[in-house]
Design an enzyme around this catalytic site. Structure first.
Site, PDB file in Angstrom:
ATOM      1  N   GLU A 226      27.420 -31.918  -7.383  1.00 18.60           N
ATOM      2  CA  GLU A 226      28.702 -31.872  -6.688  1.00 18.60           C
ATOM      3  C   GLU A 226      28.918 -30.519  -6.049  1.00 18.60           C
ATOM      4  O   GLU A 226      29.453 -30.406  -4.937  1.00 18.60           O
ATOM      5  CB  GLU A 226      29.819 -32.175  -7.697  1.00 18.60           C
ATOM      6  CG  GLU A 226      31.212 -32.332  -7.072  1.00 18.60           C
ATOM      7  CD  GLU A 226      32.015 -31.022  -7.022  1.00 18.60           C
ATOM      8  OE1 GLU A 226      33.113 -31.026  -6.437  1.00 18.60           O
ATOM      9  OE2 GLU A 226      31.535 -29.997  -7.552  1.00 18.60           O
TER      10      GLU A 226
ATOM     11  N   ASP B 141      27.064 -31.044 -12.946  1.00 20.32           N
ATOM     12  CA  ASP B 141      26.535 -29.712 -12.644  1.00 20.32           C
ATOM     13  C   ASP B 141      27.626 -28.647 -12.654  1.00 20.32           C
ATOM     14  O   ASP B 141      28.810 -28.945 -12.469  1.00 20.32           O
ATOM     15  CB  ASP B 141      25.817 -29.707 -11.295  1.00 20.32           C
ATOM     16  CG  ASP B 141      26.722 -30.090 -10.131  1.00 20.32           C
ATOM     17  OD1 ASP B 141      27.507 -31.042 -10.282  1.00 20.32           O
ATOM     18  OD2 ASP B 141      26.645 -29.452  -9.062  1.00 20.32           O
TER      19      ASP B 141
END
Length: 486
Positions: A145, A78
């Site tokens: 994350e 991400d």
């Protein structure tokens, strides 16, 4: 190197461009995870993709490396989706518009996603490279994350054999990270009530701030637009009777907010005084941030007489009190490592709706007790005002490993390759290494990455020469794994 197509290594940029074309903000990682799964299928590699969109891809050892310790290459899927106010990109549908300016690659009007597209592109390029001599390579790419290391917390690592892990999620060339702070996301929510009023409406905007990553840039003492708006509200309330119609700022808890917008109502007779106060406050903050945030501006727009719902006086006082008094920024510096932030928090998101005012913080600390103390302080203030407090995405610190064979090997190769000894550092920003150290017994890990500036902001840019140097470095490390005696 006149165009993106000319960039080297071509293997890396082939995948980086593909990644940039796929929407992959936090909580929107199915597409990028499926792309990696399709890559594994195309290259006849074993892979596991879980319900969180985490993906593990395995490439067995090349000939002669069958008995060499396996290496884990780890990063996250991400990216932080931030854009300029006039940028029309929809991060859920559109790809990034890559631009090459000299030796820097960026994205027009948005974050670049080098954090952590670099890890994805390096990983896939390594897997596709059949000329590389290597031990068993275990590529681990996690999700979410940026919003609390959620994928790393949930991933099953039982299929991994590696005890050595290279995390590619750092942004300073020549610096090897060997420990990091732990953290959590904290959400303060207080109830609000409204009343209908017809008065002069104004829009106030605090804008032009640099922002940045709340871990790596928190010690730069850049302005936080949400906290500055709280200060401005109190500044105005000492002189004026005004009401709050709307209040919003920031979009990510781990990005220092660059812009906050408030809509207010007040009597026509107070308009000239409001304009004078805004002008005064603009001068004050310009003076205070003349070094760290030279673009800061406090703007005022007159919207005319309007009927609106505004916060009741009690609700306004509670919102203003919480926004003004919650701690923010660096709270404590390390006594052991000069210049290292030990504890901090960032008010990254401010949101007012019809039922509540919500403030979301990223809290970080190398000391669990200090992290908890900050959380307790926010909780106490929120509940005192009749609100609710929630914590999510808590992750552990990553302790320094004194005896590291991986660090020894990588330092040796870096010095041999570039003629300089890399810096060994700790970092205040959170990394997934701590979670993997909890999941894999005796894990030896290090975090590296090429040079990337202003991550988590639309000014994010990646040094393409640094990317090329690190490509050769990572390949050298992997092919030299025979030197590690397990």
């Amino acid at each position: 190197m006149n165009t993106i197509e000319d960039l080297q290594p071509k293997e890396f940029y082939k995948y980086f461009k593909d990644i940039a074309a796929i929407p992959h903000g936090s909580k929107d990682t199915k597409g990028i995870s499926d792309y990696c799964a399709a890559f594994a299928i195309k290259h006849n590699l074993n892979y596991v993709q879980d319900e969180h969109n985490n993906i593990i891809i395995i490439k067995e050892a090349s000939e002669g490396y069958e008995n060499v310790p396996a290496v884990i290459i780890q990063g996250h899927l991400d990216m932080v989706c931030e854009k300029e106010s006039d940028c029309e990109i929809d991060f859920t549908k559109d790809g990034l518009r890559l631009e090459l300016n000299g030796k820097f690659l960026s994205a027009k009007g948005t974050t670049l996603g080098a954090d952590d597209g670099v890890a994805i592109a390096y990983s896939l390029a390594l897997l596709a490279d059949d000329t590389l001599n290597h031990p068993r390579m275990e590529i681990v790419l996690t999700t979410d994350e940026e919003i609390g290391l959620l994928g790393a917390a949930a991933i099953d690592v039982s299929m991994l054999q590696g005890k050595y892990m290279i995390n590619i999620d750092s942004d300073i060339e020549g610096m090897f990270l060997t420990s990091c702070a732990g953290g959590m996301t904290a959400k303060c929510s207080i109830p609000v009530n409204y009343t209908d009023e017809t008065m002069m409406k104004y829009t106030i905007k605090i804008t032009g701030l640099q922002g940045g990553h709340s871990g790596s840039e928190i010690d730069k003492y850049r302005g936080n637009s949400n906290k500055l708006m709280g200060r401005l509200m109190y500044f105005l309330s000492k002189e004026l009777n005004y009401g709050i119609v709307s209040l919003n700022g920031g979009s990510k808890d781990n990005a220092i907010p660059r812009e906050t917008i408030a809509e207010i109502l007040l009597e026509e007779t107070d308009c000239s005084q409001l304009e004078e106060l805004i002008h005064s406050f603009d001068k004050i903050v310009k003076n205070e941030y003349m070094t760290n945030d030279t673009g800061i501006a406090v703007l005022l727009e007159k919207n005319g007489i309007q009927k609106e719902k505004m916060l009741t006086p009690k609700s306004k006082e509670c919102v203003q009190f919480l926004l003004m008094n919650t701690p923010n920024g660096v709270q404590n510096m390390s006594s052991d490592i000069k210049g290292l932030v030990q504890t901090s928090l960032n008010l990254g998101i401010l949101m007012l709706d019809q039922e509540k005012c919500e403030m979301t913080f990223s809290i970080r600390s190398a000391q669990n007790s200090e992290k908890q103390a900050i959380s307790d302080q926010l909780c106490y203030m929120t509940e005192f005002l009749g609100g609710e407090y929630q914590v999510s995405g808590e992750y552990p610190s990553w302790p320094y490993k004194k005896d590291s064979k991986l660090r020894e090997l990588m330092v040796h190769i870096y010095e041999k390759q570039f003629g300089i000894i890399p810096k060994i550092e700790a970092i205040h920003a959170g990394l997934e290494c701590g979670l993997f150290c909890e999941k894999i017994k005796n894990l030896d890990t290090i975090s590296i990455g090429p040079e990337v500036f202003d991550i988590h902001t639309p000014k994010e840019r990646m040094n393409v020469e640094s990317v090329a140097r690190y490509w050769q470095f990572i390949r050298s490390v992997i092919s030299s794994f025979k030197e590690i005696e397990d």
